[in-house]
Motif scaffolding. Sequence first.
Motif, PDB file in Angstrom:
ATOM      1  N   ALA A 175      -5.734   7.436  -0.221  1.00 43.66           N
ATOM      2  CA  ALA A 175      -5.503   6.115  -0.668  1.00 43.66           C
ATOM      3  C   ALA A 175      -4.310   5.524  -0.570  1.00 43.66           C
ATOM      4  O   ALA A 175      -3.766   4.438  -0.473  1.00 43.66           O
ATOM      5  N   ALA A 176      -3.375   6.752  -0.883  1.00 46.79           N
ATOM      6  CA  ALA A 176      -1.849   6.259  -0.828  1.00 46.79           C
ATOM      7  C   ALA A 176      -1.419   5.711   0.542  1.00 46.79           C
ATOM      8  O   ALA A 176      -0.711   4.769   0.707  1.00 46.79           O
ATOM      9  N   GLN A 177      -1.903   6.440   1.600  1.00 54.48           N
ATOM     10  CA  GLN A 177      -1.528   6.330   2.948  1.00 54.48           C
ATOM     11  C   GLN A 177      -2.354   4.948   3.273  1.00 54.48           C
ATOM     12  O   GLN A 177      -1.568   3.986   4.075  1.00 54.48           O
ATOM     13  N   ARG A 178      -3.571   4.596   2.881  1.00 57.03           N
ATOM     14  CA  ARG A 178      -4.167   3.464   3.057  1.00 57.03           C
ATOM     15  C   ARG A 178      -3.489   2.248   2.518  1.00 57.03           C
ATOM     16  O   ARG A 178      -3.077   1.183   3.205  1.00 57.03           O
ATOM     17  N   ALA A 179      -2.949   2.372   1.251  1.00 62.26           N
ATOM     18  CA  ALA A 179      -2.177   1.478   0.449  1.00 62.26           C
ATOM     19  C   ALA A 179      -0.911   0.989   1.315  1.00 62.26           C
ATOM     20  O   ALA A 179      -0.468   0.005   1.433  1.00 62.26           O
ATOM     21  N   ALA A 180      -0.278   2.258   1.555  1.00 69.14           N
ATOM     22  CA  ALA A 180       1.158   1.960   2.619  1.00 69.14           C
ATOM     23  C   ALA A 180       0.805   1.453   3.586  1.00 69.14           C
ATOM     24  O   ALA A 180       1.521   0.569   4.300  1.00 69.14           O
ATOM     25  N   TYR A 181      -0.297   1.566   4.393  1.00 70.47           N
ATOM     26  CA  TYR A 181      -0.686   0.811   5.652  1.00 70.47           C
ATOM     27  C   TYR A 181      -0.873  -0.392   5.560  1.00 70.47           C
ATOM     28  O   TYR A 181      -0.123  -1.224   6.736  1.00 70.47           O
ATOM     29  N   GLU A 182      -1.448  -0.989   4.263  1.00 71.94           N
ATOM     30  CA  GLU A 182      -1.948  -2.190   4.217  1.00 71.94           C
ATOM     31  C   GLU A 182      -0.505  -2.906   3.806  1.00 71.94           C
ATOM     32  O   GLU A 182      -0.382  -4.090   4.209  1.00 71.94           O
TER      33      GLU A 182
END
Length: 402
Positions: A175-182
Amino acid sequence: MIRSISRAQLIVDVVVASVLLLLVIWSATIQSPIAGPVVVLLLCGALAVRRLSPALALIGAWAGALLQIAVLMAVTPADAAVLGVAYASASYGTRTIRLIGLASSITGGAIAAVYLTLSSRDEYINPVGSPTHTVVTLIALGIGMITLFVLSWTLGLLARTVRQSREAKVQAAVAAQRAAYESAIEQERTRIARDMHDVVAHSLAVVIAQADGARYAGATSPEVQSDALGTISATARSALTEVRLLLTQLRREVPDGPQPSLDDLPALIAGMRGAGLRIAETTSGTPVPLLQGTGLAAYRILQEALTNALRHGDPARSVTVELLWEPEALHLRVRNAVVAVAPGTEPADAVRSAGHGLPGMRERAALAGGTLTAGPAADTAGAYEVFAVLPTTVAPREEAAQ
Protein backbone atom coordinates in the motif's frame (compact mmCIF):
# COMPACT_ATOMS: atom_id res chain seq x y z
CA MET A 1 -13.14 -27.40 4.84
CA ILE A 2 -10.43 -27.57 2.19
CA ARG A 3 -7.73 -24.91 2.22
CA SER A 4 -5.60 -23.78 -0.69
CA ILE A 5 -1.98 -24.78 -0.11
CA SER A 6 1.00 -25.05 -2.40
CA ARG A 7 1.96 -28.29 -4.07
CA ALA A 8 5.26 -28.31 -2.17
CA GLN A 9 3.44 -28.11 1.18
CA LEU A 10 1.11 -30.96 0.24
CA ILE A 11 4.02 -33.12 -0.92
CA VAL A 12 5.95 -32.50 2.30
CA ASP A 13 2.93 -33.39 4.45
CA VAL A 14 2.22 -36.57 2.52
CA VAL A 15 5.86 -37.67 2.59
CA VAL A 16 6.18 -37.10 6.35
CA ALA A 17 2.96 -39.01 7.00
CA SER A 18 4.03 -41.83 4.67
CA VAL A 19 7.39 -42.21 6.40
CA LEU A 20 5.68 -42.40 9.79
CA LEU A 21 3.20 -44.94 8.40
CA LEU A 22 5.99 -47.19 7.11
CA LEU A 23 7.81 -47.03 10.45
CA VAL A 24 4.86 -48.10 12.62
CA ILE A 25 2.53 -50.15 10.41
CA TRP A 26 4.34 -53.41 11.05
CA SER A 27 4.40 -53.14 14.84
CA ALA A 28 0.76 -51.99 14.89
CA THR A 29 -0.24 -55.00 12.79
CA ILE A 30 1.49 -57.34 15.24
CA GLN A 31 -0.43 -55.81 18.16
CA SER A 32 -3.79 -55.91 16.42
CA PRO A 33 -3.90 -57.49 12.94
CA ILE A 34 -7.20 -55.82 12.02
CA ALA A 35 -7.57 -52.66 14.07
CA GLY A 36 -3.85 -51.79 14.27
CA PRO A 37 -3.36 -50.85 10.61
CA VAL A 38 -6.64 -48.90 10.64
CA VAL A 39 -5.56 -46.88 13.66
CA VAL A 40 -2.20 -46.07 12.08
CA LEU A 41 -3.81 -45.15 8.75
CA LEU A 42 -6.27 -42.79 10.46
CA LEU A 43 -3.57 -41.04 12.49
CA CYS A 44 -1.11 -40.78 9.59
CA GLY A 45 -3.89 -39.66 7.24
CA ALA A 46 -4.81 -36.92 9.70
CA LEU A 47 -1.18 -35.84 9.77
CA ALA A 48 -1.06 -35.77 5.95
CA VAL A 49 -4.09 -33.45 5.58
CA ARG A 50 -3.49 -31.26 8.65
CA ARG A 51 -2.73 -28.17 6.53
CA LEU A 52 -5.04 -29.04 3.67
CA SER A 53 -8.07 -29.51 5.95
CA PRO A 54 -7.61 -29.06 9.71
CA ALA A 55 -11.23 -30.12 10.24
CA LEU A 56 -10.72 -33.49 8.51
CA ALA A 57 -7.45 -33.90 10.41
CA LEU A 58 -9.26 -33.47 13.74
CA ILE A 59 -11.90 -36.00 12.71
CA GLY A 60 -9.25 -38.51 11.62
CA ALA A 61 -7.20 -38.04 14.78
CA TRP A 62 -10.21 -38.53 17.06
CA ALA A 63 -11.38 -41.59 15.10
CA GLY A 64 -7.93 -43.18 15.32
CA ALA A 65 -7.51 -42.40 19.03
CA LEU A 66 -10.97 -43.71 20.00
CA LEU A 67 -10.46 -46.88 17.98
CA GLN A 68 -7.07 -47.37 19.65
CA ILE A 69 -8.70 -47.07 23.09
CA ALA A 70 -11.55 -49.37 22.10
CA VAL A 71 -9.23 -52.23 21.11
CA LEU A 72 -6.86 -51.54 24.05
CA MET A 73 -3.95 -50.95 21.70
CA ALA A 74 -0.68 -49.76 23.20
CA VAL A 75 0.76 -46.34 22.42
CA THR A 76 2.76 -46.18 19.16
CA PRO A 77 4.89 -43.48 17.50
CA ALA A 78 1.89 -42.79 15.25
CA ASP A 79 0.18 -41.14 18.23
CA ALA A 80 2.59 -38.22 17.81
CA ALA A 81 0.43 -37.24 14.83
CA VAL A 82 -2.12 -35.93 17.33
CA LEU A 83 0.33 -33.17 18.32
CA GLY A 84 0.70 -32.14 14.69
CA VAL A 85 -3.06 -32.03 14.27
CA ALA A 86 -3.46 -29.86 17.39
CA TYR A 87 -0.80 -27.49 16.02
CA ALA A 88 -2.48 -27.31 12.59
CA SER A 89 -5.95 -26.67 14.02
CA ALA A 90 -4.67 -23.47 15.67
CA SER A 91 -2.32 -22.43 12.87
CA TYR A 92 -4.51 -23.05 9.81
CA GLY A 93 -8.08 -23.57 11.02
CA THR A 94 -10.99 -21.15 11.16
CA ARG A 95 -12.10 -19.65 14.45
CA THR A 96 -14.49 -22.56 15.05
CA ILE A 97 -11.81 -25.14 14.26
CA ARG A 98 -9.36 -23.37 16.55
CA LEU A 99 -11.81 -23.56 19.46
CA ILE A 100 -12.57 -27.21 18.68
CA GLY A 101 -8.83 -27.87 18.52
CA LEU A 102 -8.32 -26.30 21.96
CA ALA A 103 -11.19 -28.30 23.45
CA SER A 104 -9.84 -31.45 21.79
CA SER A 105 -6.37 -30.79 23.23
CA ILE A 106 -7.73 -30.50 26.78
CA THR A 107 -10.16 -33.42 26.46
CA GLY A 108 -7.70 -35.60 24.60
CA GLY A 109 -4.98 -34.93 27.16
CA ALA A 110 -7.32 -35.96 29.99
CA ILE A 111 -8.45 -39.12 28.16
CA ALA A 112 -4.86 -40.03 27.36
CA ALA A 113 -3.88 -39.61 31.01
CA VAL A 114 -6.69 -41.89 32.18
CA TYR A 115 -5.86 -44.48 29.53
CA LEU A 116 -2.17 -44.52 30.36
CA THR A 117 -2.84 -44.65 34.10
CA LEU A 118 -5.20 -47.62 33.93
CA SER A 119 -3.08 -49.61 31.51
CA SER A 120 -0.01 -51.74 31.99
CA ARG A 121 2.26 -53.47 29.61
CA ASP A 122 0.73 -56.94 30.00
CA GLU A 123 -2.84 -56.28 30.99
CA TYR A 124 -5.23 -53.38 30.36
CA ILE A 125 -7.79 -51.83 32.70
CA ASN A 126 -5.68 -53.05 35.65
CA PRO A 127 -4.89 -50.35 38.23
CA VAL A 128 -1.29 -50.54 39.31
CA GLY A 129 -0.51 -50.23 43.05
CA SER A 130 -2.68 -48.63 45.67
CA PRO A 131 -5.57 -46.23 44.90
CA THR A 132 -3.47 -43.34 46.21
CA HIS A 133 -0.67 -44.21 43.81
CA THR A 134 -3.19 -44.43 40.99
CA VAL A 135 -4.67 -41.00 41.76
CA VAL A 136 -1.25 -39.38 41.98
CA THR A 137 -0.23 -40.97 38.70
CA LEU A 138 -3.48 -39.88 37.07
CA ILE A 139 -3.04 -36.28 38.22
CA ALA A 140 0.59 -36.15 37.12
CA LEU A 141 -0.14 -37.69 33.73
CA GLY A 142 -3.19 -35.47 33.30
CA ILE A 143 -1.20 -32.32 33.90
CA GLY A 144 1.59 -33.53 31.63
CA MET A 145 -0.60 -34.70 28.72
CA ILE A 146 -2.93 -31.69 28.80
CA THR A 147 0.09 -29.39 28.94
CA LEU A 148 1.71 -31.20 26.01
CA PHE A 149 -1.40 -31.06 23.82
CA VAL A 150 -2.27 -27.46 24.71
CA LEU A 151 1.37 -26.44 24.15
CA SER A 152 1.19 -27.85 20.62
CA TRP A 153 -2.05 -25.92 20.04
CA THR A 154 -0.48 -22.74 21.47
CA LEU A 155 2.57 -23.04 19.22
CA GLY A 156 0.22 -23.29 16.25
CA LEU A 157 -1.62 -20.17 17.36
CA LEU A 158 1.70 -18.35 17.79
CA ALA A 159 2.79 -19.38 14.29
CA ARG A 160 -0.52 -18.11 12.94
CA THR A 161 -0.04 -14.76 14.67
CA VAL A 162 3.49 -14.38 13.31
CA ARG A 163 2.34 -15.29 9.80
CA GLN A 164 -0.54 -12.81 9.89
CA SER A 165 1.81 -10.13 11.19
CA ARG A 166 4.16 -10.70 8.27
CA GLU A 167 1.29 -10.63 5.79
CA ALA A 168 0.06 -7.38 7.30
CA LYS A 169 3.53 -5.87 6.94
CA VAL A 170 3.70 -6.97 3.30
CA GLN A 171 0.26 -5.50 2.60
CA ALA A 172 1.27 -2.27 4.32
CA ALA A 173 4.46 -2.13 2.25
CA VAL A 174 2.48 -2.72 -0.96
CA ALA A 175 0.00 0.00 0.00
CA ALA A 176 2.84 2.39 0.81
CA GLN A 177 4.53 1.63 -2.51
CA ARG A 178 1.26 2.18 -4.36
CA ALA A 179 0.75 5.48 -2.56
CA ALA A 180 4.31 6.53 -3.36
CA TYR A 181 3.78 5.59 -7.02
CA GLU A 182 0.57 7.60 -7.23
CA SER A 183 2.27 10.51 -5.48
CA ALA A 184 5.14 10.34 -7.97
CA ILE A 185 2.67 10.43 -10.86
CA GLU A 186 0.86 13.39 -9.37
CA GLN A 187 4.13 15.25 -8.83
CA GLU A 188 5.15 14.53 -12.40
CA ARG A 189 1.81 15.86 -13.64
CA THR A 190 2.53 19.04 -11.73
CA ARG A 191 5.94 19.33 -13.34
CA ILE A 192 4.41 18.72 -16.77
CA ALA A 193 1.82 21.43 -16.11
CA ARG A 194 4.58 23.84 -15.12
CA ASP A 195 6.57 22.99 -18.26
CA MET A 196 3.59 23.49 -20.54
CA HIS A 197 2.48 26.73 -18.89
CA ASP A 198 5.06 28.60 -20.94
CA VAL A 199 3.89 26.94 -24.14
CA VAL A 200 0.23 27.82 -23.65
CA ALA A 201 1.03 31.38 -22.53
CA HIS A 202 3.19 31.91 -25.61
CA SER A 203 0.50 30.55 -27.92
CA LEU A 204 -2.17 32.81 -26.46
CA ALA A 205 0.14 35.81 -26.66
CA VAL A 206 0.76 35.13 -30.36
CA VAL A 207 -2.96 34.75 -31.02
CA ILE A 208 -3.77 38.04 -29.27
CA ALA A 209 -0.98 39.95 -31.04
CA GLN A 210 -1.93 38.61 -34.48
CA ALA A 211 -5.62 39.33 -33.88
CA ASP A 212 -4.91 42.93 -32.85
CA GLY A 213 -2.63 43.40 -35.86
CA ALA A 214 -5.21 41.98 -38.24
CA ARG A 215 -7.91 44.23 -36.80
CA TYR A 216 -5.85 47.41 -37.28
CA ALA A 217 -4.38 46.47 -40.67
CA GLY A 218 -7.44 44.80 -42.17
CA ALA A 219 -8.82 47.98 -43.75
CA THR A 220 -5.64 49.01 -45.56
CA SER A 221 -3.73 45.69 -46.05
CA PRO A 222 -5.98 42.68 -46.68
CA GLU A 223 -2.96 40.43 -47.28
CA VAL A 224 -1.67 41.20 -43.79
CA GLN A 225 -5.05 40.27 -42.38
CA SER A 226 -4.99 36.95 -44.26
CA ASP A 227 -1.50 36.08 -43.01
CA ALA A 228 -2.46 36.98 -39.46
CA LEU A 229 -5.55 34.81 -39.59
CA GLY A 230 -3.47 31.90 -40.90
CA THR A 231 -1.01 32.34 -38.07
CA ILE A 232 -3.82 32.51 -35.53
CA SER A 233 -5.38 29.33 -36.92
CA ALA A 234 -2.12 27.35 -36.86
CA THR A 235 -1.11 28.58 -33.42
CA ALA A 236 -4.50 27.96 -31.87
CA ARG A 237 -4.75 24.48 -33.43
CA SER A 238 -1.32 23.52 -32.12
CA ALA A 239 -2.04 24.91 -28.65
CA LEU A 240 -5.41 23.14 -28.45
CA THR A 241 -3.84 19.81 -29.40
CA GLU A 242 -1.05 20.21 -26.85
CA VAL A 243 -3.55 21.03 -24.11
CA ARG A 244 -5.60 17.93 -24.94
CA LEU A 245 -2.52 15.72 -24.97
CA LEU A 246 -0.55 17.03 -22.02
CA LEU A 247 -2.72 18.87 -19.53
CA THR A 248 -5.72 17.98 -17.42
CA GLN A 249 -5.62 21.30 -15.70
CA LEU A 250 -3.38 24.34 -15.77
CA ARG A 251 -1.39 25.53 -12.78
CA ARG A 252 -0.69 29.24 -12.42
CA GLU A 253 3.01 28.88 -11.83
CA VAL A 254 5.90 31.05 -12.96
CA PRO A 255 7.81 29.12 -15.65
CA ASP A 256 11.40 28.27 -15.05
CA GLY A 257 12.49 29.25 -18.54
CA PRO A 258 12.46 28.05 -22.16
CA GLN A 259 11.56 24.39 -22.52
CA PRO A 260 13.94 21.96 -24.23
CA SER A 261 13.12 19.84 -27.24
CA LEU A 262 14.88 17.30 -29.45
CA ASP A 263 16.88 20.17 -30.93
CA ASP A 264 18.67 20.31 -27.59
CA LEU A 265 19.53 16.59 -27.69
CA PRO A 266 23.15 17.15 -28.89
CA ALA A 267 23.80 19.37 -25.87
CA LEU A 268 22.25 16.77 -23.57
CA ILE A 269 24.39 13.97 -25.00
CA ALA A 270 27.49 16.14 -24.82
CA GLY A 271 26.79 16.86 -21.17
CA MET A 272 26.31 13.18 -20.40
CA ARG A 273 29.52 12.32 -22.18
CA GLY A 274 31.26 14.97 -20.15
CA ALA A 275 29.94 13.24 -17.02
CA GLY A 276 31.65 10.02 -18.11
CA LEU A 277 28.87 8.21 -19.97
CA ARG A 278 29.81 6.44 -23.20
CA ILE A 279 27.03 7.01 -25.73
CA ALA A 280 26.58 5.52 -29.19
CA GLU A 281 23.90 7.54 -31.00
CA THR A 282 22.10 6.50 -34.19
CA THR A 283 19.31 8.27 -36.07
CA SER A 284 17.37 6.79 -38.98
CA GLY A 285 14.42 7.92 -41.02
CA THR A 286 13.38 11.43 -42.00
CA PRO A 287 12.80 13.80 -39.05
CA VAL A 288 9.49 15.61 -39.03
CA PRO A 289 8.37 18.58 -36.92
CA LEU A 290 6.94 17.63 -33.53
CA LEU A 291 4.39 19.39 -31.43
CA GLN A 292 6.18 21.26 -28.69
CA GLY A 293 4.64 19.03 -26.00
CA THR A 294 5.74 15.88 -27.84
CA GLY A 295 9.25 17.23 -28.34
CA LEU A 296 9.44 18.13 -24.66
CA ALA A 297 8.25 14.64 -23.69
CA ALA A 298 10.85 13.04 -25.98
CA TYR A 299 13.62 15.18 -24.52
CA ARG A 300 12.61 14.48 -20.92
CA ILE A 301 12.34 10.74 -21.57
CA LEU A 302 15.81 10.64 -23.10
CA GLN A 303 17.17 12.81 -20.30
CA GLU A 304 15.76 10.53 -17.58
CA ALA A 305 16.84 7.34 -19.37
CA LEU A 306 20.40 8.60 -19.78
CA THR A 307 20.48 9.77 -16.17
CA ASN A 308 19.39 6.31 -15.03
CA ALA A 309 22.05 4.75 -17.23
CA LEU A 310 24.66 7.00 -15.66
CA ARG A 311 23.51 6.16 -12.11
CA HIS A 312 22.75 2.46 -12.41
CA GLY A 313 24.47 1.23 -15.59
CA ASP A 314 27.89 -0.25 -16.23
CA PRO A 315 30.22 2.73 -16.85
CA ALA A 316 32.68 0.53 -18.75
CA ARG A 317 30.18 -0.21 -21.53
CA SER A 318 28.45 2.07 -24.02
CA VAL A 319 24.87 3.28 -23.88
CA THR A 320 22.95 2.95 -27.13
CA VAL A 321 20.58 5.77 -28.09
CA GLU A 322 18.42 5.09 -31.15
CA LEU A 323 15.96 7.46 -32.83
CA LEU A 324 13.80 5.99 -35.57
CA TRP A 325 11.63 8.47 -37.44
CA GLU A 326 8.53 7.13 -39.13
CA PRO A 327 5.75 9.08 -40.86
CA GLU A 328 3.40 8.81 -37.86
CA ALA A 329 5.62 8.00 -34.90
CA LEU A 330 9.03 8.59 -33.35
CA HIS A 331 10.65 5.52 -31.79
CA LEU A 332 13.09 6.19 -28.96
CA ARG A 333 15.29 3.45 -27.54
CA VAL A 334 17.93 3.74 -24.81
CA ARG A 335 19.79 0.57 -23.85
CA ASN A 336 22.57 0.19 -21.31
CA ALA A 337 24.41 -2.65 -19.58
CA VAL A 338 23.43 -3.40 -16.00
CA VAL A 339 26.08 -3.73 -13.31
CA ALA A 340 26.17 -7.26 -11.88
CA VAL A 341 24.93 -7.30 -8.29
CA ALA A 342 26.16 -9.35 -5.39
CA PRO A 343 23.83 -11.94 -3.81
CA GLY A 344 21.43 -10.35 -1.37
CA THR A 345 21.51 -6.88 -2.96
CA GLU A 346 18.81 -5.28 -5.06
CA PRO A 347 19.19 -5.25 -8.87
CA ALA A 348 19.37 -1.98 -10.72
CA ASP A 349 15.90 -2.30 -12.23
CA ALA A 350 14.42 -2.78 -8.75
CA VAL A 351 16.17 0.37 -7.60
CA ARG A 352 14.84 2.30 -10.57
CA SER A 353 11.28 1.12 -10.07
CA ALA A 354 11.28 2.47 -6.53
CA GLY A 355 12.03 6.05 -7.64
CA HIS A 356 10.06 8.71 -9.48
CA GLY A 357 11.88 8.51 -12.84
CA LEU A 358 9.99 5.62 -14.47
CA PRO A 359 6.51 6.79 -13.41
CA GLY A 360 7.38 10.23 -14.76
CA MET A 361 8.54 8.88 -18.11
CA ARG A 362 5.44 6.71 -18.48
CA GLU A 363 3.21 9.63 -17.60
CA ARG A 364 4.90 11.94 -20.13
CA ALA A 365 4.61 9.34 -22.87
CA ALA A 366 0.94 8.65 -22.08
CA LEU A 367 -0.02 12.33 -21.98
CA ALA A 368 1.71 12.82 -25.32
CA GLY A 369 -0.44 10.04 -26.78
CA GLY A 370 2.35 7.46 -26.87
CA THR A 371 3.58 4.46 -24.93
CA LEU A 372 6.69 3.60 -22.92
CA THR A 373 8.12 0.34 -21.63
CA ALA A 374 11.14 -0.12 -19.40
CA GLY A 375 12.84 -3.26 -18.11
CA PRO A 376 15.43 -5.92 -18.93
CA ALA A 377 16.06 -6.21 -22.67
CA ALA A 378 14.41 -9.28 -24.14
CA ASP A 379 17.12 -10.02 -26.69
CA THR A 380 20.24 -9.10 -24.70
CA ALA A 381 21.20 -10.57 -21.35
CA GLY A 382 22.37 -8.13 -18.72
CA ALA A 383 20.94 -5.08 -20.48
CA TYR A 384 18.24 -2.60 -19.46
CA GLU A 385 16.09 -0.90 -22.08
CA VAL A 386 13.75 2.07 -22.23
CA PHE A 387 11.58 2.13 -25.36
CA ALA A 388 9.07 4.85 -26.18
CA VAL A 389 6.80 5.48 -29.15
CA LEU A 390 5.53 9.05 -29.54
CA PRO A 391 3.12 10.22 -32.26
CA THR A 392 4.40 12.78 -34.73
CA THR A 393 0.95 13.77 -36.02
CA VAL A 394 -2.40 14.59 -34.53
CA ALA A 395 -4.81 11.67 -34.26
CA PRO A 396 -7.61 11.74 -36.88
CA ARG A 397 -10.39 12.00 -34.27
CA GLU A 398 -8.67 15.06 -32.77
CA GLU A 399 -8.34 16.70 -36.19
CA ALA A 400 -12.03 16.14 -36.79
CA ALA A 401 -12.88 17.69 -33.44
CA GLN A 402 -10.95 20.78 -34.37
